[in-house]
Design a protein around this motif. Structure first.
Motif, PDB file in Angstrom:
ATOM      1  N   GLU A  91     -53.492  33.197 -26.586  1.00 37.13           N
ATOM      2  CA  GLU A  91     -52.756  34.510 -26.473  1.00 37.13           C
ATOM      3  C   GLU A  91     -53.031  34.974 -24.451  1.00 37.13           C
ATOM      4  O   GLU A  91     -51.821  35.256 -24.037  1.00 37.13           O
ATOM      5  CB  GLU A  91     -52.973  35.225 -27.410  1.00 37.13           C
ATOM      6  N   ALA A  92     -54.274  35.223 -24.471  1.00 36.67           N
ATOM      7  CA  ALA A  92     -54.656  35.646 -23.046  1.00 36.67           C
ATOM      8  C   ALA A  92     -54.364  34.200 -21.781  1.00 36.67           C
ATOM      9  O   ALA A  92     -53.841  35.132 -20.938  1.00 36.67           O
ATOM     10  CB  ALA A  92     -56.282  35.411 -23.160  1.00 36.67           C
ATOM     11  N   LEU A  93     -53.872  33.506 -22.542  1.00 35.42           N
ATOM     12  CA  LEU A  93     -53.729  32.442 -21.283  1.00 35.42           C
ATOM     13  C   LEU A  93     -52.169  32.688 -20.792  1.00 35.42           C
ATOM     14  O   LEU A  93     -51.914  32.416 -20.092  1.00 35.42           O
ATOM     15  CB  LEU A  93     -53.275  31.061 -21.628  1.00 35.42           C
ATOM     16  N   LYS A  94     -51.976  32.376 -22.591  1.00 36.74           N
ATOM     17  CA  LYS A  94     -49.524  32.900 -22.158  1.00 36.74           C
ATOM     18  C   LYS A  94     -49.927  34.849 -21.491  1.00 36.74           C
ATOM     19  O   LYS A  94     -48.252  34.664 -20.497  1.00 36.74           O
ATOM     20  CB  LYS A  94     -49.415  33.245 -23.968  1.00 36.74           C
ATOM     21  N   LEU A  99     -58.727  31.838 -17.639  1.00 39.50           N
ATOM     22  CA  LEU A  99     -59.830  31.287 -18.426  1.00 39.50           C
ATOM     23  C   LEU A  99     -61.512  32.395 -17.910  1.00 39.50           C
ATOM     24  O   LEU A  99     -62.297  32.432 -18.922  1.00 39.50           O
ATOM     25  CB  LEU A  99     -59.666  29.993 -17.938  1.00 39.50           C
ATOM     26  N   ASP A 100     -60.952  31.571 -16.594  1.00 38.89           N
ATOM     27  CA  ASP A 100     -62.505  32.525 -15.847  1.00 38.89           C
ATOM     28  C   ASP A 100     -62.637  33.890 -16.903  1.00 38.89           C
ATOM     29  O   ASP A 100     -64.074  34.491 -16.868  1.00 38.89           O
ATOM     30  CB  ASP A 100     -62.434  32.547 -14.484  1.00 38.89           C
ATOM     31  N   ASP A 101     -61.718  35.187 -16.935  1.00 34.20           N
ATOM     32  CA  ASP A 101     -62.008  36.327 -17.719  1.00 34.20           C
ATOM     33  C   ASP A 101     -63.171  36.416 -18.154  1.00 34.20           C
ATOM     34  O   ASP A 101     -63.474  36.824 -19.184  1.00 34.20           O
ATOM     35  CB  ASP A 101     -60.612  36.869 -17.323  1.00 34.20           C
ATOM     36  N   PHE A 102     -62.775  35.132 -19.431  1.00 34.11           N
ATOM     37  CA  PHE A 102     -63.920  34.986 -20.422  1.00 34.11           C
ATOM     38  C   PHE A 102     -65.058  34.486 -20.154  1.00 34.11           C
ATOM     39  O   PHE A 102     -65.439  33.956 -20.855  1.00 34.11           O
ATOM     40  CB  PHE A 102     -62.914  34.453 -21.594  1.00 34.11           C
TER      41      PHE A 102
END
Length: 104
Positions: A91-94, A99-102
């Protein structure tokens, strides 16, 4: 053996029920003992001294990798970066987040 249960009294029906339950429990116990005996024979044929020794000799589970990503909204939710992406990552990628934010 056909029994007309409609002709029996309540006490006779309860007696049949008790005897049936005891017979079922006895049958299940015999089956379990036979299964344990067979498994013990297999363990001994494989070189173990007992079934317990064979069970204890099971290989340890493969350790999972260390978590590399964490859900900022729920820190208990982590992901190693391997395998299927969890829903919160998808959901975050959409939503356009990198991805680096996580990354932990």
């Amino acid at each position: 053996m056909d029994i007309d249960y409609n002709d029996l009294t309540l006490e006779e029906l309860k007696d049949i029920n008790r005897k049936s339950a005891a017979a079922i429990a006895d049958y299940e116990n015999r089956q379990k003992k036979q299964a344990i005996q067979k498994a013990t024979e297999i363990a001994k044929a494989a070189g173990f001294s007992s079934l317990e020794e064979m069970i204890a000799a099971q290989p340890a589970k493969r350790p999972q990798g260390e978590a590399r990503y964490r859900n900022p909204e729920n820190p208990d939710m982590t992901w190693t970066g391997r395998g299927r992406k969890p829903g919160w990552i998808i959901e975050a990628l959409k939503a356009g987040k990198p991805l680096d934010d996580f990354a932990i």
